[in-house]
Design an enzyme around this catalytic site. Structure first.
Site, PDB file in Angstrom:
ATOM      1  N   TYR A 166      14.489  -7.415  -0.334  1.00 36.14           N
ATOM      2  CA  TYR A 166      13.395  -6.647   0.289  1.00 36.14           C
ATOM      3  C   TYR A 166      13.533  -6.660   1.809  1.00 36.14           C
ATOM      4  CZ  TYR A 166       8.477  -5.213   0.963  1.00 36.14           C
ATOM      5  OH  TYR A 166       7.329  -4.557   1.325  1.00 36.14           O
ATOM      6  N   SER A 172       7.813  -3.005   6.986  1.00 36.09           N
ATOM      7  CA  SER A 172       7.214  -4.256   6.527  1.00 36.09           C
ATOM      8  C   SER A 172       7.353  -5.288   7.641  1.00 36.09           C
ATOM      9  CB  SER A 172       7.965  -4.749   5.278  1.00 36.09           C
ATOM     10  OG  SER A 172       7.673  -6.123   5.015  1.00 36.09           O
TER      11      SER A 172
HETATM   12  C1  GCO Z   1       5.981 -11.075   0.548  1.00 36.25           C
HETATM   13  C2  GCO Z   1       5.074  -9.873   0.655  1.00 36.25           C
HETATM   14  C3  GCO Z   1       5.385  -9.064   1.913  1.00 36.25           C
HETATM   15  C4  GCO Z   1       4.382  -7.943   2.018  1.00 36.25           C
HETATM   16  C5  GCO Z   1       4.642  -6.995   3.148  1.00 36.25           C
HETATM   17  C6  GCO Z   1       4.581  -7.672   4.471  1.00 36.25           C
HETATM   18  O1  GCO Z   1       6.425 -11.372  -0.566  1.00 36.25           O
HETATM   19  O2  GCO Z   1       6.226 -11.693   1.605  1.00 36.25           O
HETATM   20  O3  GCO Z   1       5.188  -9.056  -0.497  1.00 36.25           O
HETATM   21  O4  GCO Z   1       6.696  -8.599   1.827  1.00 36.25           O
HETATM   22  O5  GCO Z   1       4.376  -7.195   0.845  1.00 36.25           O
HETATM   23  O6  GCO Z   1       5.878  -6.330   2.981  1.00 36.25           O
HETATM   24  O7  GCO Z   1       4.780  -6.700   5.469  1.00 36.25           O
END
Ligand code: GCO
Length: 263
Positions: A157, A144
């Site tokens: 995340y 990501s």
């Molecule tokens: C967020 C998004 C990102 C994208 C992606 C970017 O909330 O900023 O969900 O995380 O999904 O991962 O690369």
């Protein structure tokens, strides 16, 4: 010789019933691979099978929890019996919980880490012995932009995806000598269900502020689509990338390279 031909290869795409996983699975199949996917429920599996069929692709669908090592070991054994030893693993299954860090429970933080980081470890650990047996293998981790950058509300995340980048490098380091290439794909902001909340029209009909922000920060001037990811996935799954290892290929329309327009 077509460097991108996947004929004779068996691919497993985790979370491959929809969205990015589905697009990548279809592309790998159209490049010649026998594609398997897992998902979390029988209903999702059926929907996935239908979605691939709508793209003219026959696949093998399985229900398995990628955070459960015994379930993943059993899945890999079943695929070996029914399809063959897995040559290509795409660690795509992932979740996100957007919560301000100090409001986030440890349980929610841990759940994101389990799915987005520990599951790729479990799945990679399950397929590597077969790849060593075959003398080759490809692992593609769906990283990501949050493997490189943080932002408010995505602490779990970002921690998971940052860890996934380093797991990618470690698998490269530990198994490159067995002719296993482990690389990542780092999607930019892709228009999927996961990002739909960031693109919702406002009550007055205007575009979501985050939508406007991302488009202004992206040199391509648009959100990505799942189709933007499939070429890089076929490349990293094929012979064309046999000397590429431990890298994360950012498919982001240039956003990571760009400081942004002067307001
Ligand atoms: C967020 C998004 C990102 C994208 C992606 C970017 O909330 O900023 O969900 O995380 O999904 O991962 O690369």
């Amino acid at each position: 010789m077509d460097l991108f031909d996947l004929t004779g290869r068996v691919a497993l795409v985790t979370g491959g019933a929809h969205s990015i996983g589905l697009a990548i699975g279809v592309a790998l199949a159209k490049a010649g691979a026998q594609v398997c996917f897992n998902c979390s429920s029988e209903a999702s599996r059926q929907r996935g099978i239908e979605a691939y069929k709508a793209e003219g692709v026959e696949v093998h669908g399985y229900v398995a929890d990628v955070t459960d090592e015994k379930a993943v070991q059993a899945l890999v054994a079943t695929i070996r019996e029914e399809v063959g030893i897995i040559d290509v693993l795409v660690n795509n299954a992932g979740i996100i919980k957007r919560v301000p860090m100090c409001d986030m429970s440890v349980e929610d933080f841990s759940k994101v880490i389990d799915v987005d980081l520990i599951a790729p470890f479990i799945c990679s650990k399950a397929v590597i012995p077969g790849m060593i047996e075959k003398g080759r293998g490809k692992i593609i981790n769906i990283c990501s932009m949050m493997s490189e950058l943080g932002r408010e509300t995505v602490s779990a995340y970002a921690a998971a995806k940052g860890g996934l980048k380093m797991l990618t490098r470690n698998i490269c380091s530990e198994f490159g000598g067995s002719n296993i290439q482990c690389n990542g794909i780092g999607p930019g902001y892709i228009a999927t269900q996961q990002t739909s909340a960031l693109r919702e029209r406002q009550a007055d009909g205007s575009r979501h502020p985050f939508d406007q922000f991302i488009v202004s920060k992206t040199p391509a001037g648009r959100w990505g689509t799942t189709e933007d990811l499939v070429g890089p996935a076929v490349f990293l799954a094929s012979k064309a990338s046999d000397f590429v290892n431990g890298q994360v290929l950012y498919v982001d329309g240039g956003i990571l390279a760009y400081i942004g327009k002067q307001p």
